[in-house]
Design an enzyme around this catalytic site. Structure first.
Site, short mmCIF file in Angstrom:
data_model
loop_
_atom_site.label_atom_id
_atom_site.label_comp_id
_atom_site.label_asym_id
_atom_site.label_seq_id
_atom_site.Cartn_x
_atom_site.Cartn_y
_atom_site.Cartn_z
N TRP A 184 -13.87 65.58 -2.74
CA TRP A 184 -15.15 64.98 -3.07
C TRP A 184 -15.03 63.48 -2.82
O TRP A 184 -14.10 62.85 -3.30
CB TRP A 184 -15.54 65.21 -4.54
N GLU A 223 -17.15 69.20 -1.62
CA GLU A 223 -18.13 69.13 -2.72
C GLU A 223 -19.23 68.12 -2.43
O GLU A 223 -18.97 66.92 -2.29
CB GLU A 223 -17.40 68.75 -4.01
N LYS A 225 -23.23 66.45 -3.40
CA LYS A 225 -23.84 65.89 -4.61
C LYS A 225 -25.21 65.31 -4.27
O LYS A 225 -25.45 64.96 -3.11
CB LYS A 225 -22.90 64.77 -5.10
N ASP A 256 -20.89 72.23 -7.84
CA ASP A 256 -20.78 71.55 -9.12
C ASP A 256 -22.14 71.66 -9.78
O ASP A 256 -23.14 71.15 -9.26
CB ASP A 256 -20.37 70.08 -8.92
N HIS A 259 -24.70 68.82 -10.04
CA HIS A 259 -25.01 68.04 -8.84
C HIS A 259 -26.31 68.39 -8.13
O HIS A 259 -26.44 68.15 -6.95
CB HIS A 259 -23.87 68.19 -7.83
N HIS A 283 -17.47 73.93 -9.94
CA HIS A 283 -17.20 72.91 -10.93
C HIS A 283 -18.24 73.13 -12.01
O HIS A 283 -19.38 72.71 -11.88
CB HIS A 283 -17.36 71.50 -10.34
N ASP A 291 -26.52 61.98 -16.09
CA ASP A 291 -25.10 62.32 -16.18
C ASP A 291 -24.88 63.76 -15.75
O ASP A 291 -25.59 64.66 -16.20
CB ASP A 291 -24.61 62.13 -17.61
N ASP A 293 -21.96 65.36 -16.15
CA ASP A 293 -20.65 65.80 -16.64
C ASP A 293 -20.54 66.01 -18.15
O ASP A 293 -19.50 65.73 -18.73
CB ASP A 293 -19.59 64.79 -16.19
N ASP A 323 -15.54 70.98 -14.62
CA ASP A 323 -15.59 69.54 -14.30
C ASP A 323 -16.56 68.82 -15.22
O ASP A 323 -17.74 68.70 -14.92
CB ASP A 323 -16.01 69.34 -12.83
C1 RNT Z 1 -18.09 63.81 -9.07
C2 RNT Z 1 -17.54 65.14 -8.70
C3 RNT Z 1 -16.06 65.26 -8.75
C4 RNT Z 1 -15.43 64.56 -9.92
C5 RNT Z 1 -13.96 64.85 -10.10
C6 RNT Z 1 -13.32 63.93 -11.06
O1 RNT Z 1 -19.43 63.80 -9.22
O2 RNT Z 1 -18.12 66.11 -9.50
O3 RNT Z 1 -15.72 66.60 -8.70
O4 RNT Z 1 -16.09 64.87 -11.11
O5 RNT Z 1 -13.36 64.89 -8.90
ZN ZN Z 2 -17.33 68.07 -9.46
#
Ligand code: RNT
Ligand code: ZN
Length: 415
Positions: A184, A223, A225, A256, A259, A283, A291, A293, A323
């Site tokens: 990523w 990955e 986003k 993810d 994302h 992820h 955010d 995460d 993640d």
């Molecule tokens: C970032 C990505 C990535 C990170 C990690 C730490 O938006 O999701 O995967 O969160 O690599």
């Molecule tokens: Zn990620």
């Protein structure tokens, strides 16, 4: 075994049998469901390279005391979390978590030797390893890494990512199971910009160079986003870019769940992508406004994601990474809550009477489909999860809270 747990399980077993579901078979499947726990929840994505800030499109918020400050603390915290999560799970490392022994090892200098102690640790602790290159939090991170028009910067990151593939390959070889390596990069633009085609061509060329060498013991994931923090206007590695790249090159796209656009359903990607790519990496996360995460919970998006995997009969074509990084709560608690939530989503997916529902759907009996999906939500899946915990010798229900509080009192609060 607690009597109440086993009584509840006996009833649940009967209830599910009425729908043609064998809970014993499901428990066996759940035992084979291995998460790849992300090492970076233990220290808010800091790593052991420097004490610098987290930069490059991502941010961790919160100052909860007790984060892991070094490799020993990180390992101890992860092992603690693992005692509270049923089943056997992998560990997903980022390159900045190498065992650098206090030496400055730049990103274009990393090698297997910096991960040998992790490889040994993995073997000793029955934990298979996955890996990630790290292009953020470095003086050369800037806004563009693998897509940087400056050849020397681009080459620096190409070298880094190639070295990471060597490390991942060594991990996979040692553990007798492929190491899943994710790439990523945060590359993007904060504001209006016009060189999008250039950046994307450079990213494609960099990836081609990085992936040129075939590796036997690792698999590559890429990955995408929507946007990164501070890079809101344009993302070089968008979903379209990586989907096309993965399909053309037989690579693994990483979904993810944090994302995507707010009304986009990540679960819907599963059956679409799997027509064209060999496997998927996940992820699992939880997006909240800007955010991406927050700690995983048993929400609709995650439930639907795992259900779509089971319905597509694709359990072995998916790698289940987590993640998220929350620095505002007890970090071991965050591991345990998020991992158990992911397992519960998978359990509920496995307990769905999909043959029956599918039959109704193919007969055009849509009220019956709706009714069954609704009823399933209230079937006693939690009794099956409790039984699974019992059989794995980990605390049932909220009993893990006491254990985490004890560890906080004795260990993390003293840091
Ligand atoms: C970032 C990505 C990535 C990170 C990690 C730490 O938006 O999701 O995967 O969160 O690599
Ligand atoms: Zn990620």
């Amino acid at each position: 075994m607690k009597e109440s747990t086993s009584k509840a399980y006996a009833i649940a077993k009967e209830r599910y049998a009425e729908y043609g579901i064998d809970t014993e078979k499901v428990i066996a499947q759940l035992q084979e469901f291995h998460l790849s726990m992300h090492c970076w929840q233990a220290d808010d994505v800091a790593g052991f390279e420097s004490t610098g800030d987290l930069t490059g499109g991502i941010q961790a918020t919160g100052n909860y005391p007790g984060k892991a400050r070094n490799i020993d603390e990180l390992r101890a915290d992860i092992l603690k979390a693992k005692t509270l999560i049923p089943g056997t799970h992998r560990l997903n490392l980022h390159e900045i978590y190498g065992d650098f022994q206090g030496k400055k090892v730049d990103r274009d200098e990393c090698g297997v030797e910096h991960f040998q102690s992790w490889i040994d640790w993995g073997l000793e602790n029955n934990t298979k390893l996955d890996f990630n290159s790290t292009s953020f939090s470095h003086p050369k991170s800037g806004n563009l890494t693998l897509s940087n028009p400056d050849k020397s910067i681009r080459q620096f990151w190409i070298e880094h990512t190639k070295r990471c593939r060597d490390i991942a390959d060594a991990m996979g070889k040692a553990q007798g199971d492929p190491c899943i390596m994710n790439v990523w990069v945060h590359d993007g633009c904060k504001d209006v910009s016009v060189n999008h085609a250039l950046y994307r061509r450079l990213l494609k060329e960099s990836l081609d160079e990085i992936f040129a060498e075939k590796k036997e013991h690792m698999k590559d994931c890429i990955e995408g986003k929507v946007f990164g923090i501070g890079l809101e206007s344009f993302t070089v590695g968008s979903h379209d870019f990586y989907t096309a790249y993965a399909a053309q090159n037989g690579k693994i796209p990483t979904i993810d769940t944090g994302h995507y656009h707010p009304t986009e359903i990540p679960a819907d990607k599963v059956s679409a992508l799997l027509q064209f790519v060999p496997e998927l990496m996940l992820h699992v996360s939880r997006p909240i406004r800007w955010d991406s995460d927050h700690v995983t919970i048993m929400d609709d998006n995650t439930l639907e994601l795992f259900s779509e995997i089971v319905r597509a009969d694709a359990l072995d074509r998916v790698h289940y990474g987590l993640d998220y990084f929350d620095g505002a709560i007890n970090r071991i608690g965050a591991y345990v809550v998020g991992s158990r939530a992911a397992q519960k989503c998978m359990l509920r997916a496995l307990l769905e009477p999909k043959e029956l529902i599918s039959k109704y759907e193919l007969e055009d009996r849509h009220f019956e489909v709706l009714a069954l999906i609704e009823e399933c939500k209230a079937l006693p899946w939690s009794a099956v999860y409790d039984e699974f915990c019992e059989r794995n010798n980990v605390p049932v229900g909220t009993a893990f809270i006491d254990e985490i509080q004890k560890y906080e009192k004795e260990v993390t609060s003293r840091r």
